[in-house]
Design an enzyme around this catalytic site. Structure first.
Site, short mmCIF file in Angstrom:
data_model
loop_
_atom_site.label_atom_id
_atom_site.label_comp_id
_atom_site.label_asym_id
_atom_site.label_seq_id
_atom_site.Cartn_x
_atom_site.Cartn_y
_atom_site.Cartn_z
N HIS A 191 -23.06 14.56 11.75
CA HIS A 191 -23.56 15.90 12.08
C HIS A 191 -24.31 15.94 13.39
O HIS A 191 -24.35 16.97 14.06
CB HIS A 191 -24.36 16.47 10.91
N ARG A 298 -22.38 26.86 9.41
CA ARG A 298 -22.97 25.85 8.51
C ARG A 298 -24.38 26.30 8.15
O ARG A 298 -25.35 25.93 8.81
CB ARG A 298 -23.03 24.49 9.20
N ARG A 334 -20.53 29.57 5.23
CA ARG A 334 -20.39 28.57 4.18
C ARG A 334 -21.72 28.46 3.44
O ARG A 334 -22.78 28.37 4.07
CB ARG A 334 -20.02 27.22 4.78
N GLU A 433 -11.86 19.56 1.19
CA GLU A 433 -12.39 18.39 1.89
C GLU A 433 -12.57 17.19 0.96
O GLU A 433 -13.13 16.17 1.35
CB GLU A 433 -13.70 18.73 2.60
N ASN A 456 -13.34 16.39 8.35
CA ASN A 456 -14.39 15.38 8.53
C ASN A 456 -14.64 14.64 7.22
O ASN A 456 -14.71 13.42 7.17
CB ASN A 456 -15.70 16.04 8.97
N ASP A 457 -14.76 15.43 6.16
CA ASP A 457 -14.98 14.80 4.86
C ASP A 457 -13.67 14.36 4.21
O ASP A 457 -13.63 13.34 3.55
CB ASP A 457 -15.73 15.76 3.93
N ARG A 467 -18.09 8.55 7.56
CA ARG A 467 -17.86 9.21 8.86
C ARG A 467 -18.98 8.94 9.86
O ARG A 467 -18.82 9.16 11.05
CB ARG A 467 -17.69 10.72 8.65
N CYS A 504 -11.57 23.64 9.73
CA CYS A 504 -12.82 23.71 10.48
C CYS A 504 -13.42 22.33 10.70
O CYS A 504 -14.51 22.19 11.23
CB CYS A 504 -13.81 24.64 9.80
#
Ligand code: PEP
Ligand code: MG
Length: 580
Positions: A191, A298, A334, A433, A456-457, A467, A504
């Site tokens: 992040h 986010r 989200r 995800e 990403n996940d 990650r 995303c």
């Protein structure tokens, strides 16, 4: 001159002076103190408390000038704690009774109060545990002779060098003063990396123990595109990089000329290119890079920024601000995704063995309905101010989705009964995800209005590779055949159920992946705003037929090394995509 390579986390070049950002939590020393040294120990403690008080008073004066007093309340309560004679004498007594150094006794005392408060049912008292933690840390810093300059206090332009910058540090930093970031830890989709891209700050992560060798004030080049840092560069290197920097800026300006043009393939398929944002201020960057809306807000960064749970009203104001600014373009917000590397001590206050697999996102929200319901209420109230889409993170299967949907319905019913207004047409979507969600995406697609793929996940959980861990970055491979198969499965399942599917995760903003994702049928790409023009340039240069052909070729390949090499060559030769 010292050259080191790491992970290219945020593109661009920065040249500047090093500012070493110290870790918030260095180990606290623990040693025995002889009885005759007690007075000296206690004097050190009193002096540290005095210095912490002076520091807080200065901070309060400055905050009041800048923010008109509105956010300075917590500083007053911190000052009050510093005058709490019971707390101070408990520490002093602790030194005398245990025969330990004052740093250790203070640390133990604050930890025990924090634990007690954190276990209480009363939300207000639970949240106070953060304040105790902060005040304890502030005194400790003075005891340990550390002057920790917060990144929000930076007053000159610097390149920040740190061992591991937390997302909460990054969200608070003074963006105008940070030219670049170099960090020992971290991966490309951590992040902190995402925030660096959002703020358009060049960053190189995963540099091993670089922060130990850099010194404050030395000159540093951060080449965020190639993943290089150069400490104390010689004159030739410096000149070369200054030229590269101006060429980079020229290319950026050229790309901006695409802003008002649609992201349409040569044979007329229109794609939505949207912005990922973490704070409302990023909406401007979305506009200036031609975003068709916000594909991912986010919302947890609101919570991280405040360090506590923002109340319903302040959440409502923020969502309203973003919706109004973007209107009539859609905004996907989200719901809270805390946990993992996004820790808010007042919310998640005990260490988990596996936070990435633990109490995160929708799991957290479903078990803390008061927090979730308050966010849903704030979202519903804000829905009348623009085109809101609500999205749930980390859905693992249909039961979890049903529970979240039930909660949303019950909040709606409650609001209707109270005569509160909200839009009657809010599309509801989920992030895909988690591998189990990808594999059951045909079932999930029947229950929602849209999907957004969180690569990403999804990559992290499918390949079982953290990650944020620089040591295993080589395994974190978006073009792994296992990932590509999942992506085609999700997209096909969504389309078979008649719903659109976006992405995303960071893969959506990677120009190397654009043609492939297009060929798979992705409808929407959402990314850090800065990446939009380059992805648009590629979309506008191909036909769907060519993109589909690429998918056919690649899906027949067996290894990600081959796929990676093939795609890099193609994208470089055909579209002049930069490959480092
Ligand atoms: C993702 O996982 O791809 C995603 C977009 O969510 P986050 O990066 O916030 O986990
Ligand atoms: Mg995610």
């Amino acid at each position: 001159m010292q050259k080191l390579s790491g992970i290219p986390a945020s593109p661009g070049i920065a040249v500047g002076r090093v500012h070493i950002h110290m870790e918030d939590q260095p180990p606290v020393p623990r040693f025995s103190v002889e009885e005759n040294a007690f007075p000296e120990e206690l004097e050190r403690f009193r002096q540290a408390v005095d210095r912490a008080r002076e520091e807080l008073m200065k901070l309060r004066d400055r905050t009041e000038t800048v923010q008109n007093g509105s956010n300075a309340d917590f500083l007053d309560s911190h000052l009050l704690m510093l005058s709490d004679s019971e707390f101070l004498s408990r520490v002093e007594l602790g030194v005398q009774e245990s025969g330990r150094n004052v740093e250790w006794v203070l640390h133990e005392e604050t930890q025990s109060v924090v634990r007690k408060l954190a276990s209480l049912d009363d939300q207000y008292l639970r949240e106070r545990s953060v304040d105790i933690h902060d005040v304890g840390r502030r005194i400790l810093n003075h005891l340990m002779y550390r002057e920790r300059i917060s990144l929000s206090d930076l007053s000159r332009e610097v390149v920040v060098v740190a061992h591991d910058l937390m997302p909460s540090d990054a969200i608070d930093m003074n963006k105008r003063m940070v030219r670049g970031i170099a960090m020992d830890a971290g991966g490309k989709t951590s992040h902190t990396a995402i925030l660096a891209r959002a703020f358009e700050i060049p960053a190189v992560l995963g540099l091993g123990d670089f922060s130990g060798s850099a010194t404050d004030g030395s000159r540093l080049i951060v080449d965020g595109s190639r993943g290089l840092v150069i400490l104390d560069p010689d004159e030739d290197t410096l000149r070369d990089y200054r030229e590269q920097l101006s060429a980079y800026r020229k290319r950026e300006v050229q790309l901006m000329s695409l802003n008002d043009l649609p992201a349409e393939t040569r044979d007329g398929k229109l794609i939505h290119l949207k912005a990922n944002i973490e704070i409302p201020e990023e909406v401007d960057a979305g506009f200036s890079h031609g975003a068709d809306g916000v594909g991912l807000f986010r919302s947890e960064f609101l919570f991280l920024h405040a360090g506590r749970i923002p109340d319903e009203e302040s959440q409502y104001q923020t969502y309203k601000q973003v919706l109004e600014a973007m209107n009539p373009k859609p905004v996907t917000i989200r719901t809270l995704d805390v946990g993992g590397d996004k820790i808010i001590p007042s919310l998640i206050n005990y260490p988990e063995k596996n936070p990435i697999l633990g109490w995160r996102a929708i799991r957290f929200c479903l078990s803390r309905p008061e927090i979730f319901r308050s966010q849903l209420r704030a979202l519903l109230r804000a829905s009348v101010h623009g085109k809101l889409r609500i999205m749930f993170p980390m859905i693992s299967g249909v039961e979890e989705l049903n529970r979240a949907l039930e909660m949303l319905e019950s909040v709606k019913t409650e609001m209707k009964a109270a005569g509160e207004e909200f839009s009657s047409s809010i599309p509801l979507g989920i992030m895909i995800e988690i591998p189990s969600a990808a594999v059951t995406s045909d079932i999930l697609a029947r229950r929602v209005d849209f999907f957004s793929i969180g690569t990403n996940d999804l990559i992290q959980y499918t390949i079982a590779v953290d990650r944020g861990n620089e040591r295993t970055t080589y395994l974190y491979e978006p073009f792994h055949p296992g990932i590509l198969r999942l992506l085609t499965m999700i997209i096909d399942n969504a389309h078979n159920a008649g719903i659109p599917v976006g992405m995303c995760g960071e893969m959506a903003g990677d120009p190397l992946a654009t043609m492939l994702l297009l060929g798979m049928g992705l409808d929407e790409f959402s990314m850090s705003s800065v990446g939009i023009p380059e992805v648009k340039r590629i979309i506008r240069s191909v036909t769907m037929g060519e993109a589909e052909e690429l998918v056919g070729t690649v899906m027949d390949m067996r290894s990600y090394v081959d796929i990676d090499a093939y795609i890099k060559k193609l994208m470089q030769e055909r579209f002049d995509v930069r490959v480092y």
